[in-house]
Design a protein around this motif. Structure first.
Motif, short mmCIF file in Angstrom:
data_model
loop_
_atom_site.label_atom_id
_atom_site.label_comp_id
_atom_site.label_asym_id
_atom_site.label_seq_id
_atom_site.Cartn_x
_atom_site.Cartn_y
_atom_site.Cartn_z
N SER A 7 0.82 -1.22 0.00
CA SER A 7 0.00 0.00 0.00
C SER A 7 0.85 1.26 0.00
O SER A 7 1.82 1.36 0.74
CB SER A 7 -0.89 0.03 1.24
OG SER A 7 -1.52 -1.21 1.44
N ARG A 63 -3.38 3.88 -2.10
CA ARG A 63 -3.46 3.00 -3.26
C ARG A 63 -2.89 1.65 -2.87
O ARG A 63 -1.78 1.55 -2.33
CB ARG A 63 -2.64 3.61 -4.40
CG ARG A 63 -2.86 2.93 -5.73
CD ARG A 63 -1.97 3.53 -6.81
NE ARG A 63 -2.34 3.10 -8.13
CZ ARG A 63 -2.17 1.86 -8.59
NH1 ARG A 63 -1.64 0.94 -7.82
NH2 ARG A 63 -2.54 1.54 -9.81
N GLU A 86 -1.69 -2.11 -4.06
CA GLU A 86 -1.26 -2.92 -5.18
C GLU A 86 -1.32 -4.39 -4.78
O GLU A 86 -0.83 -4.75 -3.72
CB GLU A 86 0.20 -2.53 -5.53
CG GLU A 86 0.71 -3.07 -6.82
CD GLU A 86 0.02 -2.42 -8.01
OE1 GLU A 86 -0.27 -1.20 -7.95
OE2 GLU A 86 -0.25 -3.14 -8.99
N ASP A 103 -3.61 8.60 -14.30
CA ASP A 103 -4.88 7.97 -14.63
C ASP A 103 -5.06 7.79 -16.12
O ASP A 103 -6.10 7.32 -16.59
CB ASP A 103 -6.02 8.82 -14.07
CG ASP A 103 -5.89 8.91 -12.57
OD1 ASP A 103 -6.03 10.00 -12.04
OD2 ASP A 103 -5.63 7.86 -11.95
N ARG A 156 3.29 -1.97 -10.76
CA ARG A 156 1.92 -1.48 -10.77
C ARG A 156 1.10 -2.24 -11.80
O ARG A 156 1.50 -2.37 -12.94
CB ARG A 156 1.87 0.00 -11.13
CG ARG A 156 1.78 0.88 -9.93
CD ARG A 156 1.18 2.22 -10.29
NE ARG A 156 1.20 3.07 -9.12
CZ ARG A 156 0.65 4.26 -9.06
NH1 ARG A 156 0.05 4.77 -10.15
NH2 ARG A 156 0.69 4.97 -7.97
N ARG A 161 -2.45 -2.17 -13.75
CA ARG A 161 -3.64 -1.39 -14.03
C ARG A 161 -4.58 -2.25 -14.87
O ARG A 161 -4.18 -3.26 -15.44
CB ARG A 161 -3.30 -0.09 -14.76
CG ARG A 161 -2.59 -0.30 -16.07
CD ARG A 161 -2.24 1.04 -16.72
NE ARG A 161 -1.43 0.81 -17.91
CZ ARG A 161 -1.94 0.44 -19.08
NH1 ARG A 161 -3.24 0.26 -19.24
NH2 ARG A 161 -1.13 0.24 -20.13
#
Lengths: 165, 165, 165, 165
Positions: A35, A50, A52, B162, D83, D85
DNA sequence: TTTT
DNA sequence: TTTT
């Protein structure tokens, strides 16, 4: 000239999934969360926390350690490497999954005592005629020459490498 | 072909020593403790806890961060490299001191919020018109205070986060 | 809450020194050089290349690997932790030596093939009925449950921890 | 209590893709290959070489460095974090992509000079009145181009390197 | 799609 | 789906 190294500290999202194969090979897997905390920018923009999620995959002698000790919520230190595998989904479309293949796992104290990379190997290399603690003193790592025993030949562990998960 | 990388998580032994030079350069230093927990071997031998002390050395823009936030007892994540320097002691004998030159320092939560390598850079880049928290949200690394300039406000960098790429 | 991790890639300065003890314990040590290349600043100042020497210390099952394969000039990847020990010199003055206690050693290709953290463990865990290559395919690491055999009890390895080098 | 750290050494698969946004933000991305060499097991099983491809994503001030210097074939050292997404594909199915968000990039000598984490920051912080080399002396990391301001010339920081503390 |  |  190549290096592929991952170091994670985080929490286990659910109890590990452990599978055994006829070959004798075994594999364990579980999600690990890391986090980043949220913060507020100078201009007032709020950047939220956030999380992960990492897919941790464990093989060979690490499996029994994970099966025995790692639980949902466990705080872990994980070292390993990144691997992306692909498979065809139900629609015949190639999909990719990135996983962390762990070489080393240690418990990362939930509030109590410190852990250190050295201690780990030491207290791990026990587990024989010793009374087991409720929680392991430490962690575990891959490796060790003696893995190549007849009952756990090395080739099996590697065959498992080609399994679709 | 060379790499010299150190990653430490531990606690600061005493308030940092900060020095400024006529040249404008500055340097901060403090001891950091990492601990291996003790354990008991199968044969009953007790291996006690062991604390390792590291000499952390900080330069450039990390100095002001350290001066402001790092205190005795602080829990820190430190990345850097090993450097051994030598000097002649009062008897003219060459002596050696090994230090960790920090490239990156983050606060490693004292019981509260999680930290992550990403967050760090962000919340570090403060020091402007933002009200300062009592404890920094995060840490710091070599380089980069000026990201929060008017021409490159931090929020922009994050909006990019984003974007679908 | 503690971590003490070192990752080095460099070259061995001279053939390892290997010592065996009556207890059955063994220890190997050698210097490893990492280098920062020199460069020239915008103002013309020349920053010369800088070489850092690390004292690598190896114990347990890593010793035989080092004794067999590591030579002066070897390009190595070394993972381990920092340890500083002290002793009294001939004048009774306390002196300190910082060493890197290796948990993992791999050959880092001298110009030829790539190495990777995963491969390493694999090709290491052989060495039985296999014909040995002139240079090992890979490296080695500490660990393995079976180290605690009667002929190499764990306590011995740790007694060695208190030896003055 | 969290850490998400990746260290890679590998080769760039194709020229970076760089995008600029109206906000002023920029992003660069490129594939990086790490390779595990193949080997043969004691039982004769051949384990072939295996290449892993990583999606490297770069933001902020690292973008211009990448755009200028990184090319297909470049040997790089990359530090960053993982990361994942997700996005909906053309069939409305959620798909995942795992990327490495780089915090630090260095050139990892293609056969010639050594690189080191320290040098990097130094020689990176150029880009002023200095004649640029055909290939950068070093690498780059998030934050920090502005260190070479008139009020804090880089040479000063280095003079401090020779101070006895 | 890179390198050795 | 974890933790703080």
């Amino acid at each position: 000239m190549s290096l592929n190294k991952v170091i994670l500290i985080g929490n286990v999202g659910k109890d590990p999934d452990v599978r055994y194969f006829d070959s004798g090979a075994a594999i364990a897997s579980f999600p690990l969360a890391t986090s980043e905390r949220g913060y507020t920018l100078a201009n007032g923009t709020v950047i939220p926390e956030r999380t992960e999620w990492h897919n941790i995959v464990v093989r060979r002698d690490l499996v029994s350690f994970v099966e025995k000790w790692v639980k949902k919520g466990s705080g872990l230190y994980v070292e390993g490497k990144i691997r992306t595998r692909n498979y065809d989904d139900q629609n015949g479309i190639k999909r990719y999954v990135t996983e962390i293949h762990a070489d080393r796992i240690e418990f990362y104290n939930n509030g109590s005592r410190p852990a250190d990379s050295s201690t780990t190997q030491a207290s791990t290399n026990t587990g024989n005629n010793m009374t087991q603690p409720v929680q392991p003193n430490t962690g575990y790592q891959q490796g060790g020459t003696t893995l190549q025993s007849p009952t756990a030949p090395f080739s099996e562990s590697n065959e498992a490498d080609d399994l679709p998960f």
